[in-house]
Design a protein around this motif. Structure first.
Motif, PDB file in Angstrom:
ATOM      1  N   LEU A 193       0.840  -1.207   0.000  1.00 28.37           N
ATOM      2  CA  LEU A 193       0.000   0.000   0.000  1.00 28.37           C
ATOM      3  C   LEU A 193       0.874   1.256   0.000  1.00 28.37           C
ATOM      4  CD1 LEU A 193      -2.720   1.494   0.322  1.00 28.37           C
ATOM      5  CD2 LEU A 193      -2.551   1.104   2.785  1.00 28.37           C
ATOM      6  N   GLN A 194       1.878   1.281   0.860  1.00 32.00           N
ATOM      7  CA  GLN A 194       2.776   2.442   0.941  1.00 32.00           C
ATOM      8  C   GLN A 194       3.469   2.688  -0.400  1.00 32.00           C
ATOM      9  OE1 GLN A 194       5.161   1.027   4.261  1.00 32.00           O
ATOM     10  NE2 GLN A 194       4.526   2.740   5.534  1.00 32.00           N
ATOM     11  N   GLU A 195       3.984   1.615  -1.000  1.00 31.37           N
ATOM     12  CA  GLU A 195       4.720   1.758  -2.265  1.00 31.37           C
ATOM     13  C   GLU A 195       3.804   2.211  -3.402  1.00 31.37           C
ATOM     14  OE1 GLU A 195       8.066   1.568  -3.279  1.00 31.37           O
ATOM     15  OE2 GLU A 195       8.149   1.934  -1.124  1.00 31.37           O
ATOM     16  N   ALA A 196       2.587   1.645  -3.455  1.00 33.12           N
ATOM     17  CA  ALA A 196       1.643   2.024  -4.521  1.00 33.12           C
ATOM     18  C   ALA A 196       1.326   3.515  -4.439  1.00 33.12           C
ATOM     19  CB  ALA A 196       0.368   1.199  -4.416  1.00 33.12           C
ATOM     20  N   LEU A 197       1.148   4.023  -3.203  1.00 30.44           N
ATOM     21  CA  LEU A 197       0.851   5.451  -3.027  1.00 30.44           C
ATOM     22  C   LEU A 197       2.100   6.295  -3.294  1.00 30.44           C
ATOM     23  CD1 LEU A 197      -1.356   5.244   0.198  1.00 30.44           C
ATOM     24  CD2 LEU A 197      -2.152   5.719  -2.131  1.00 30.44           C
ATOM     25  N   ARG A 198       3.249   5.848  -2.776  1.00 30.14           N
ATOM     26  CA  ARG A 198       4.487   6.610  -2.956  1.00 30.14           C
ATOM     27  C   ARG A 198       4.863   6.744  -4.431  1.00 30.14           C
ATOM     28  NH1 ARG A 198       9.753   6.031  -3.655  1.00 30.14           N
ATOM     29  NH2 ARG A 198       9.710   3.760  -3.745  1.00 30.14           N
ATOM     30  N   GLN A 199       4.705   5.641  -5.172  1.00 31.18           N
ATOM     31  CA  GLN A 199       5.047   5.651  -6.601  1.00 31.18           C
ATOM     32  C   GLN A 199       3.910   6.207  -7.465  1.00 31.18           C
ATOM     33  OE1 GLN A 199       6.454   1.808  -8.033  1.00 31.18           O
ATOM     34  NE2 GLN A 199       7.432   1.338  -6.071  1.00 31.18           N
ATOM     35  N   ARG A 200       2.793   6.543  -6.806  1.00 35.33           N
ATOM     36  CA  ARG A 200       1.599   7.049  -7.511  1.00 35.33           C
ATOM     37  C   ARG A 200       1.141   6.085  -8.606  1.00 35.33           C
ATOM     38  NH1 ARG A 200       2.339  13.603  -7.287  1.00 35.33           N
ATOM     39  NH2 ARG A 200       2.847  13.581  -5.085  1.00 35.33           N
ATOM     40  N   ARG A 201       1.148   4.808  -8.252  1.00 35.83           N
ATOM     41  CA  ARG A 201       0.720   3.774  -9.204  1.00 35.83           C
ATOM     42  C   ARG A 201      -0.774   3.498  -9.075  1.00 35.83           C
ATOM     43  NH1 ARG A 201       4.964   0.273  -9.980  1.00 35.83           N
ATOM     44  NH2 ARG A 201       3.743  -0.707 -11.637  1.00 35.83           N
ATOM     45  N   ALA A 202      -1.378   3.946  -7.979  1.00 35.03           N
ATOM     46  CA  ALA A 202      -2.824   3.800  -7.779  1.00 35.03           C
ATOM     47  C   ALA A 202      -3.264   4.914  -6.842  1.00 35.03           C
ATOM     48  CB  ALA A 202      -3.163   2.442  -7.167  1.00 35.03           C
ATOM     49  N   THR A 203      -4.481   5.402  -7.026  1.00 40.95           N
ATOM     50  CA  THR A 203      -4.977   6.479  -6.163  1.00 40.95           C
ATOM     51  C   THR A 203      -5.628   5.878  -4.916  1.00 40.95           C
ATOM     52  OG1 THR A 203      -7.191   6.524  -7.129  1.00 40.95           O
ATOM     53  CG2 THR A 203      -5.492   7.861  -8.228  1.00 40.95           C
ATOM     54  N   PRO A 204      -5.710   6.659  -3.829  1.00 40.84           N
ATOM     55  CA  PRO A 204      -6.425   6.167  -2.647  1.00 40.84           C
ATOM     56  C   PRO A 204      -7.856   5.744  -2.975  1.00 40.84           C
ATOM     57  CG  PRO A 204      -5.185   8.152  -2.104  1.00 40.84           C
ATOM     58  CD  PRO A 204      -5.079   7.975  -3.592  1.00 40.84           C
ATOM     59  N   GLY A 205      -8.502   6.486  -3.875  1.00 43.54           N
ATOM     60  CA  GLY A 205      -9.876   6.156  -4.264  1.00 43.54           C
ATOM     61  C   GLY A 205      -9.982   4.803  -4.954  1.00 43.54           C
ATOM     62  N   GLU A 206      -9.022   4.520  -5.851  1.00 44.69           N
ATOM     63  CA  GLU A 206      -9.025   3.235  -6.569  1.00 44.69           C
ATOM     64  C   GLU A 206      -8.815   2.078  -5.590  1.00 44.69           C
ATOM     65  OE1 GLU A 206      -7.132   4.694 -10.869  1.00 44.69           O
ATOM     66  OE2 GLU A 206      -5.817   4.089  -9.227  1.00 44.69           O
ATOM     67  N   ILE A 207      -7.900   2.284  -4.653  1.00 39.06           N
ATOM     68  CA  ILE A 207      -7.612   1.225  -3.675  1.00 39.06           C
ATOM     69  C   ILE A 207      -8.816   1.011  -2.760  1.00 39.06           C
ATOM     70  CG2 ILE A 207      -6.153   0.578  -1.715  1.00 39.06           C
ATOM     71  CD1 ILE A 207      -3.864   2.164  -3.180  1.00 39.06           C
ATOM     72  N   ALA A 208      -9.414   2.126  -2.291  1.00 38.69           N
ATOM     73  CA  ALA A 208     -10.587   2.029  -1.412  1.00 38.69           C
ATOM     74  C   ALA A 208     -11.745   1.328  -2.125  1.00 38.69           C
ATOM     75  CB  ALA A 208     -11.010   3.426  -0.958  1.00 38.69           C
ATOM     76  N   ASN A 209     -11.923   1.630  -3.402  1.00 39.66           N
ATOM     77  CA  ASN A 209     -12.996   1.018  -4.192  1.00 39.66           C
ATOM     78  C   ASN A 209     -12.797  -0.495  -4.289  1.00 39.66           C
ATOM     79  OD1 ASN A 209     -15.178   0.702  -5.989  1.00 39.66           O
ATOM     80  ND2 ASN A 209     -13.859   0.997  -7.760  1.00 39.66           N
ATOM     81  N   GLN A 210     -11.580  -0.922  -4.590  1.00 39.74           N
ATOM     82  CA  GLN A 210     -11.288  -2.356  -4.685  1.00 39.74           C
ATOM     83  C   GLN A 210     -11.425  -3.022  -3.319  1.00 39.74           C
ATOM     84  OE1 GLN A 210     -10.873  -4.456  -7.046  1.00 39.74           O
ATOM     85  NE2 GLN A 210     -10.601  -3.159  -8.839  1.00 39.74           N
ATOM     86  N   ALA A 211     -11.041  -2.315  -2.258  1.00 38.51           N
ATOM     87  CA  ALA A 211     -11.157  -2.871  -0.903  1.00 38.51           C
ATOM     88  C   ALA A 211     -12.629  -3.091  -0.543  1.00 38.51           C
ATOM     89  CB  ALA A 211     -10.489  -1.939   0.107  1.00 38.51           C
ATOM     90  N   GLU A 212     -13.486  -2.142  -0.922  1.00 37.91           N
ATOM     91  CA  GLU A 212     -14.926  -2.293  -0.661  1.00 37.91           C
ATOM     92  C   GLU A 212     -15.467  -3.510  -1.403  1.00 37.91           C
ATOM     93  OE1 GLU A 212     -16.909  -0.802   1.411  1.00 37.91           O
ATOM     94  OE2 GLU A 212     -15.500   0.746   2.076  1.00 37.91           O
ATOM     95  N   ARG A 213     -15.064  -3.667  -2.658  1.00 39.07           N
ATOM     96  CA  ARG A 213     -15.548  -4.795  -3.465  1.00 39.07           C
ATOM     97  C   ARG A 213     -15.078  -6.119  -2.883  1.00 39.07           C
ATOM     98  NH1 ARG A 213     -14.452  -1.936  -9.255  1.00 39.07           N
ATOM     99  NH2 ARG A 213     -15.133  -3.822 -10.284  1.00 39.07           N
ATOM    100  N   GLY A 214     -13.890  -6.102  -2.262  1.00 41.72           N
ATOM    101  CA  GLY A 214     -13.354  -7.317  -1.667  1.00 41.72           C
ATOM    102  C   GLY A 214     -13.759  -7.515  -0.217  1.00 41.72           C
TER     103      GLY A 214
END
Length: 205
Positions: A167-188
């Motif tokens: 999670l830290q690396e994805a945000l640091r490298q800007r490879r995914a937005t917090p919104g995209e991650i939160a959306n996938q987390a909700e679906r899962g």
């Protein structure tokens, strides 16, 4: 033996085009098992596993083992720590390949490389799948936001620290937005689990 020479040429052509080939593909192109055995004995091909061949001078990708697995289990999806490593989001070098399959799918029988099977529901298995070509082989890998969410879902299998690092690396490298991650987390079904980590990391800029 002109037929044998021709078969060897066909085998080389198939392996050059595909990178890694299963014996059934070579057989369909007109190459016999006897020819492949002779080519292996003569050092013209490498047998990676039962029924799986490659040219000895093939350029090996860092993700070579993923291509090997995908050739044997084309419907499976690279997931969890292996997907994190593929996306360069972890320093972990998984000793086995994490592979997602359906609830009712037969697990692939592989001599090597070592595989760790995780069963996903159909909806989660078919969500956010990317296809990457590695050594000429189509390899299915979960996207970054989905991989992060899955790591939190399976944190008891892989360790919470690995999920947080991803999670830290994805945000640091800007490879995914917090919104995209939160959306996938909700679906899962792990939205509430991941939210405090997302909030803490985004609050720190």
């Amino acid at each position: 033996m002109p037929s044998s020479v021709t078969q060897r040429q066909i085998a080389r052509t198939v392996l050059t085009e595909r990178g890694i080939a299963r014996f059934v593909e070579l057989r369909n192109a007109g190459v016999t098992a006897a020819t492949m055995s002779r080519m292996e004995r003569d050092g013209e091909v490498l047998r990676l596993a039962r029924g799986l061949y490659q040219l000895p001078d093939a350029q090996l990708d860092a993700s070579h083992s993923l291509a090997e697995v995908a050739k044997r289990a084309p419907k499976a999806v690279i997931c969890l720590v292996s997907a994190l490593a593929f996306h360069s989001l972890t320093d972990q070098l998984p000793g086995q390949i994490w592979l997602a399959i359906g609830r009712k799918d037969w697990p692939p029988k592989l001599e090597a490389p070592a595989v760790r099977i995780v069963r996903f529901t159909d909806s989660l298995l078919n969500d956010s799948v990317e296809t990457h070509i590695i050594e000429g082989v189509p390899v299915r890998v979960f996207g970054i936001a989905k991989t992060i969410a899955d790591c939190f879902r399976y944190r008891n299998k892989i360790g919470l620290s690995v999920a947080i690092e991803g999670l830290q690396e994805a945000l640091r490298q800007r490879r995914a937005t917090p919104g995209e991650i939160a959306n996938q987390a909700e679906r899962g079904g792990v939205g509430s689990v991941i939210r405090p980590y997302l909030e803490a990391l985004t609050a720190n800029g």
